[in-house]
Design an enzyme around this catalytic site. Structure first.
Site, short mmCIF file in Angstrom:
data_model
loop_
_atom_site.label_atom_id
_atom_site.label_comp_id
_atom_site.label_asym_id
_atom_site.label_seq_id
_atom_site.Cartn_x
_atom_site.Cartn_y
_atom_site.Cartn_z
N LYS A 106 0.82 -1.21 0.00
CA LYS A 106 0.00 0.00 0.00
C LYS A 106 0.86 1.26 0.00
O LYS A 106 0.62 2.20 0.75
CB LYS A 106 -0.98 -0.01 1.18
CG LYS A 106 -1.96 -1.18 1.12
CD LYS A 106 -2.94 -1.17 2.28
CE LYS A 106 -3.93 -2.32 2.17
NZ LYS A 106 -3.31 -3.65 2.36
N ARG A 107 1.83 1.29 -0.87
CA ARG A 107 2.72 2.45 -0.98
C ARG A 107 2.01 3.59 -1.69
O ARG A 107 1.14 3.38 -2.54
CB ARG A 107 3.99 2.07 -1.72
CG ARG A 107 4.85 1.01 -1.01
CD ARG A 107 5.33 1.51 0.34
NE ARG A 107 6.32 0.61 0.90
CZ ARG A 107 6.15 -0.07 2.04
NH1 ARG A 107 5.02 0.05 2.71
NH2 ARG A 107 7.11 -0.84 2.50
#
Length: 306
Positions: A106-107
């Site tokens: 979930k960058r």
């Protein structure tokens, strides 16, 4: 630059699911932990060794029936550099076994920071002119709250290296509506994000009709899942929330296209902890995971045409 490879693996396995590899020491049988602790002590290194043994056993048991795995980076980062090393080793081992790897990190950022995330997780790192693979996952989950500035560096890596991403659109957690259901004009935020995902895929559809930018849409919101499948016909969906979070096979059926493609359904705890639910011999944990994965496959495939 599309989800063609994942579609092909789903078709080969006749199974549109992904096994989440989110290890915790509580999930790992005592015999594995004790062997690791004997070698490294009750240390971060000992815990990391137990993670890797556990993961390899699961991958060995699942690789011929499940097309993909999804390691969640946070559980590995919890153990510091030893855990991050195990994340890389897990990715490599799964790919050696022919599995598609979705790195769930979930960058989300902009500019050179997002370029570094994109190259580190999906592309290559330049070391004095030499191209080296850091993590080398096949796909990466992305929080695109920054907008196009966040996704553009990823698109360049996807185009060059044949990788994909999954953007958070409507997540499965109970409080997701606090933000995602708020209106921008007459549309909820998740619909606006879905429209942005459509735009990022424009002109990039592969053989199976899906571009490189997928979307995360949770099984715990079946109405919105059906809505977003219709609104994003060329977007591949990653669907969390099946099983332990309450999503059922009938709920996730709306995620698929008429061919039974277009989505992959995740189960993490349900597969990893199947040995606990069964109450079987802990040394049989990997086969318990296999039995649960087969049950999940059959449950979902009873509702779709694949």
């Amino acid at each position: 630059m599309s989800f063609d490879r994942l579609c092909e693996k789903i078709l080969a396995c006749k199974n549109p699911t992904v096994a989440g590899l989110d290890p915790k020491l509580d999930y790992i049988p005592d015999w594995i932990k004790e062997e690791s602790f004997q070698r490294y002590g009750r240390t971060l290194a000992g815990a990391a060794d137990a993670y890797l043994t556990f993961n390899k056993g699961l991958i060995d048991a699942l690789c011929d029936i499940v097309p993909a795995v999804k390691p969640q980076a946070a559980f590995y980062e919890l153990l510091g550099w030893e855990g991050v090393k195990v994340l890389k080793e897990t990715i490599d081992y799964a790919k050696e076994k022919g599995m598609y790897v979705i790195t769930d990190a979930k960058r989300g950022d902009i500019g050179s920071t997002m370029e570094a995330y994109a190259e580190g997780h999906l592309g290559h790192t330049l070391v004095d002119g030499v191209e080296l693979r850091a993590f080398d996952g096949d796909s990466l989950t992305v929080n695109a709250y920054f907008g196009t500035d966040c996704v553009k560096p990823l698109l360049e890596v996807c185009r060059r290296d044949g990788k994909t991403v999954f953007v958070l659109v409507k997540t499965s957690n109970p409080s997701s509506g606090e933000l995602q259901d708020q209106l921008i004009g007459d549309r909820p935020v998740y619909r606006v994000m879905g429209e942005m995902v459509n735009g990022w895929n424009e002109g990039a559809a592969g053989q199976y009709g899906y571009g490189p930018v997928g979307a995360v849409v949770g099984a715990t919101y079946p109405r919105q899942l059906q809505e977003m499948r219709a609104a994003m016909p060329h977007v591949f969906l990653l669907v969390p929330g099946y099983g332990a979070q309450g999503g059922a096979a009938a709920d996730v059926a709306a995620a698929f296209d008429s061919r039974g493609l277009g989505a992959v359904i995740n189960s993490s705890r349900g597969i990893m902890c199947a040995w606990k639910k069964e109450g079987c011999d802990p040394r049989d944990y990997a086969q318990a995971a296999r039995r649960e994965a087969i049950r999940m496959r059959d449950d979902i495939c009873a509702h779709i045409q694949l």
